[in-house]
Design an enzyme around this catalytic site. Sequence first.
Site, PDB file in Angstrom:
ATOM      1  N   ASP A 121       0.827  -1.178  -0.009  1.00  0.00           N
ATOM      2  CA  ASP A 121       0.058   0.479   0.147  1.00  0.00           C
ATOM      3  C   ASP A 121       1.403   0.936   0.062  1.00  0.00           C
ATOM      4  OD1 ASP A 121      -2.277   1.296  -0.275  1.00  0.00           O
ATOM      5  OD2 ASP A 121      -2.515   1.023   2.364  1.00  0.00           O
ATOM      6  N   HIS A 159       2.873   3.291  -9.479  1.00  0.00           N
ATOM      7  CA  HIS A 159       2.601   1.880  -9.610  1.00  0.00           C
ATOM      8  C   HIS A 159       4.319   1.194 -10.152  1.00  0.00           C
ATOM      9  CE1 HIS A 159      -1.428   2.197  -8.476  1.00  0.00           C
ATOM     10  NE2 HIS A 159      -1.535   2.622  -9.282  1.00  0.00           N
ATOM     11  N   LEU A 171      11.561 -20.933  -3.546  1.00  0.00           N
ATOM     12  CA  LEU A 171      10.745 -19.132  -2.699  1.00  0.00           C
ATOM     13  C   LEU A 171       9.270 -20.003  -4.007  1.00  0.00           C
ATOM     14  CD1 LEU A 171       9.420 -17.096  -1.573  1.00  0.00           C
ATOM     15  CD2 LEU A 171      10.229 -15.692  -2.713  1.00  0.00           C
TER      16      LEU A 171
END
Length: 254
Positions: free
Chosen positions: A32, A49, A143
Amino acid sequence: MPPLAGVAQTGALPAGPSLTGPVPKHVAIIMDGNGRWAASRGLPRAAGHKAGAEAVTRCLRAARANGVDYLTLYAFSSENWRREPSEVADLTGLLRFYLRHKVAELHREKVKIRFVGEVGRFGQDLCAEMARAEALTEGNSGLTLLLALSYGGRSDIVHAARALAQAVQCGDLAPDAITEDMLARYLLTAGVPDPDVIVRTSGEHRLSNFLLWQSAYAELVFLETLWPDFDEDCFTRVLNIYGRRERRFGARPA
């Protein structure tokens, strides 16, 4: 960089980037602050962004370096479709760019990619790109990166409940045989352990419909840092906050 802030009652943060405690198996992050980051610099939201996407790269690098097994990133919520069409177009454009230009690199690094959410809403072209990414990285043993796209925690639970109801209606399952573990197997995150810690950047203190079932016993860490400023040092400090928590899962302390 803005100061980090764990929940106030945790006390002062450990100094420096050195890891001092146990590493969580699964870290989930609500990314955020892209818009505020851009606004504070007089830039368009699209620039925020883009900077946020660069922070994802740093976050992935830190997760791998610290031995985290699962990393879930809340990249696009089901509510984000309500944003201005131009901003949605910017976000989906970034997603398309990274699917086409970054997946091969993640594959070389043995990262397994998985998408969770109502991804069909992104259209056939992007869905095909996502399917290719998942298929390419399916056998990787490093991962596991879960990208929550068009994801909502409530709809995830509703989806699981409908599947169980269908099984009952078909006579394949007795209602009193339904357990928490069984419902979890119908969630979009089936097969993935619940997050040990959920992080939210930008100073907001809420989950915003993210992993509502899965977060039942997750440690929560809220940071003042805006997501585009998140880096490897931030990640290590999050791990240190987590390492200082005593996880009792409802049991009384010894």
